[in-house]
Design a protein around this motif. Structure first.
Motif, PDB file in Angstrom:
ATOM      1  N   TYR A   2       0.838  -1.206   0.000  1.00 43.34           N
ATOM      2  CA  TYR A   2       0.000   0.000   0.000  1.00 43.34           C
ATOM      3  C   TYR A   2       0.869   1.250   0.000  1.00 43.34           C
ATOM      4  CZ  TYR A   2      -3.377   3.465   1.573  1.00 43.34           C
ATOM      5  OH  TYR A   2      -4.153   4.577   1.679  1.00 43.34           O
ATOM      6  N   VAL A   3       1.889   1.258   0.833  1.00 47.09           N
ATOM      7  CA  VAL A   3       2.768   2.421   0.941  1.00 47.09           C
ATOM      8  C   VAL A   3       3.534   2.641  -0.358  1.00 47.09           C
ATOM      9  CG1 VAL A   3       4.757   3.390   2.166  1.00 47.09           C
ATOM     10  CG2 VAL A   3       2.983   2.168   3.441  1.00 47.09           C
ATOM     11  N   LEU A   4       4.114   1.588  -0.876  1.00 49.54           N
ATOM     12  CA  LEU A   4       4.930   1.723  -2.084  1.00 49.54           C
ATOM     13  C   LEU A   4       4.091   2.038  -3.312  1.00 49.54           C
ATOM     14  CD1 LEU A   4       7.402  -1.218  -1.462  1.00 49.54           C
ATOM     15  CD2 LEU A   4       7.747   1.209  -1.008  1.00 49.54           C
ATOM     16  N   GLU A   5       2.988   1.335  -3.464  1.00 46.42           N
ATOM     17  CA  GLU A   5       2.140   1.583  -4.630  1.00 46.42           C
ATOM     18  C   GLU A   5       1.476   2.954  -4.515  1.00 46.42           C
ATOM     19  OE1 GLU A   5       1.149   0.680  -8.344  1.00 46.42           O
ATOM     20  OE2 GLU A   5       2.378  -0.624  -7.102  1.00 46.42           O
ATOM     21  N   GLY A   6       1.095   3.324  -3.293  1.00 46.20           N
ATOM     22  CA  GLY A   6       0.495   4.641  -3.079  1.00 46.20           C
ATOM     23  C   GLY A   6       1.449   5.777  -3.386  1.00 46.20           C
ATOM     24  N   THR A  42      -6.652  -1.041  -9.405  1.00 46.53           N
ATOM     25  CA  THR A  42      -6.554  -2.501  -9.400  1.00 46.53           C
ATOM     26  C   THR A  42      -5.974  -2.985  -8.077  1.00 46.53           C
ATOM     27  OG1 THR A  42      -6.306  -2.600 -11.794  1.00 46.53           O
ATOM     28  CG2 THR A  42      -5.505  -4.502 -10.543  1.00 46.53           C
ATOM     29  N   PHE A  43      -4.906  -2.320  -7.621  1.00 42.35           N
ATOM     30  CA  PHE A  43      -4.289  -2.701  -6.348  1.00 42.35           C
ATOM     31  C   PHE A  43      -5.283  -2.569  -5.201  1.00 42.35           C
ATOM     32  CE2 PHE A  43      -2.326  -1.334  -2.396  1.00 42.35           C
ATOM     33  CZ  PHE A  43      -1.622  -2.481  -2.084  1.00 42.35           C
ATOM     34  N   VAL A  44      -5.989  -1.449  -5.136  1.00 40.96           N
ATOM     35  CA  VAL A  44      -6.954  -1.235  -4.054  1.00 40.96           C
ATOM     36  C   VAL A  44      -8.056  -2.298  -4.106  1.00 40.96           C
ATOM     37  CG1 VAL A  44      -8.705   0.357  -3.145  1.00 40.96           C
ATOM     38  CG2 VAL A  44      -6.449   1.206  -3.769  1.00 40.96           C
ATOM     39  N   GLY A  45      -8.477  -2.667  -5.304  1.00 37.63           N
ATOM     40  CA  GLY A  45      -9.468  -3.728  -5.439  1.00 37.63           C
ATOM     41  C   GLY A  45      -8.969  -5.051  -4.889  1.00 37.63           C
ATOM     42  N   LEU A  46      -7.730  -5.390  -5.208  1.00 35.71           N
ATOM     43  CA  LEU A  46      -7.143  -6.635  -4.695  1.00 35.71           C
ATOM     44  C   LEU A  46      -6.970  -6.580  -3.180  1.00 35.71           C
ATOM     45  CD1 LEU A  46      -4.484  -7.237  -7.485  1.00 35.71           C
ATOM     46  CD2 LEU A  46      -6.565  -8.582  -7.060  1.00 35.71           C
ATOM     47  N   LEU A  47      -6.543  -5.436  -2.668  1.00 35.05           N
ATOM     48  CA  LEU A  47      -6.390  -5.281  -1.228  1.00 35.05           C
ATOM     49  C   LEU A  47      -7.741  -5.412  -0.527  1.00 35.05           C
ATOM     50  CD1 LEU A  47      -4.667  -4.648   1.256  1.00 35.05           C
ATOM     51  CD2 LEU A  47      -4.965  -2.212   0.745  1.00 35.05           C
ATOM     52  N   THR A  48      -8.767  -4.811  -1.113  1.00 40.88           N
ATOM     53  CA  THR A  48     -10.109  -4.897  -0.542  1.00 40.88           C
ATOM     54  C   THR A  48     -10.585  -6.347  -0.487  1.00 40.88           C
ATOM     55  OG1 THR A  48     -10.632  -2.674  -1.316  1.00 40.88           O
ATOM     56  CG2 THR A  48     -12.493  -4.097  -0.799  1.00 40.88           C
ATOM     57  N   GLN A  49     -10.286  -7.110  -1.536  1.00 39.60           N
ATOM     58  CA  GLN A  49     -10.666  -8.524  -1.553  1.00 39.60           C
ATOM     59  C   GLN A  49      -9.911  -9.326  -0.499  1.00 39.60           C
ATOM     60  OE1 GLN A  49     -10.063 -10.046  -5.501  1.00 39.60           O
ATOM     61  NE2 GLN A  49     -11.568  -8.674  -6.415  1.00 39.60           N
ATOM     62  N   ALA A  50      -8.639  -8.986  -0.301  1.00 45.45           N
ATOM     63  CA  ALA A  50      -7.797  -9.747   0.626  1.00 45.45           C
ATOM     64  C   ALA A  50      -8.018  -9.358   2.085  1.00 45.45           C
ATOM     65  CB  ALA A  50      -6.327  -9.561   0.264  1.00 45.45           C
TER      66      ALA A  50
END
Length: 79
Positions: A2-6, A42-50
């Motif tokens: 989250y930190v790096l992608e953000g 896309t990343f936030v969607g995957l994080l939300t799923q996980a």
């Protein structure tokens, strides 16, 4: 992650400001260029799923630890 992608989102803001100031050395901040927004979504969607109530505290703790370690690393780098 989250930190790096953000940070790629923040890089886009910095790159735009450098472009406005006509500073050419901004490639580092461009990140994924036009793909930054879609990749972030896309990343936030995957994080939300996980993310689950059971692992939410661990997710937040790991993001916080990442910021702490980056801060410590930058502190070491200062003369």
């Amino acid at each position: 992650m989250y930190v790096l992608e953000g940070s790629t989102l923040g890089g886009q803001v910095i790159a735009r400001q450098l472009a406005k100031a006509n500073i050419p050395a901004r490639a580092y901040f461009s990140g994924h260029a036009e793909q930054t927004g879609p990749l972030w979504k896309t990343f936030v969607g995957l994080l939300t799923q996980a993310a689950t109530p059971a692992n939410a505290d661990a997710i937040v703790a790991s993001a916080s630890l990442t910021f702490q370690r980056l801060h410590a690393w930058l502190e070491q780098a200062q003369p």
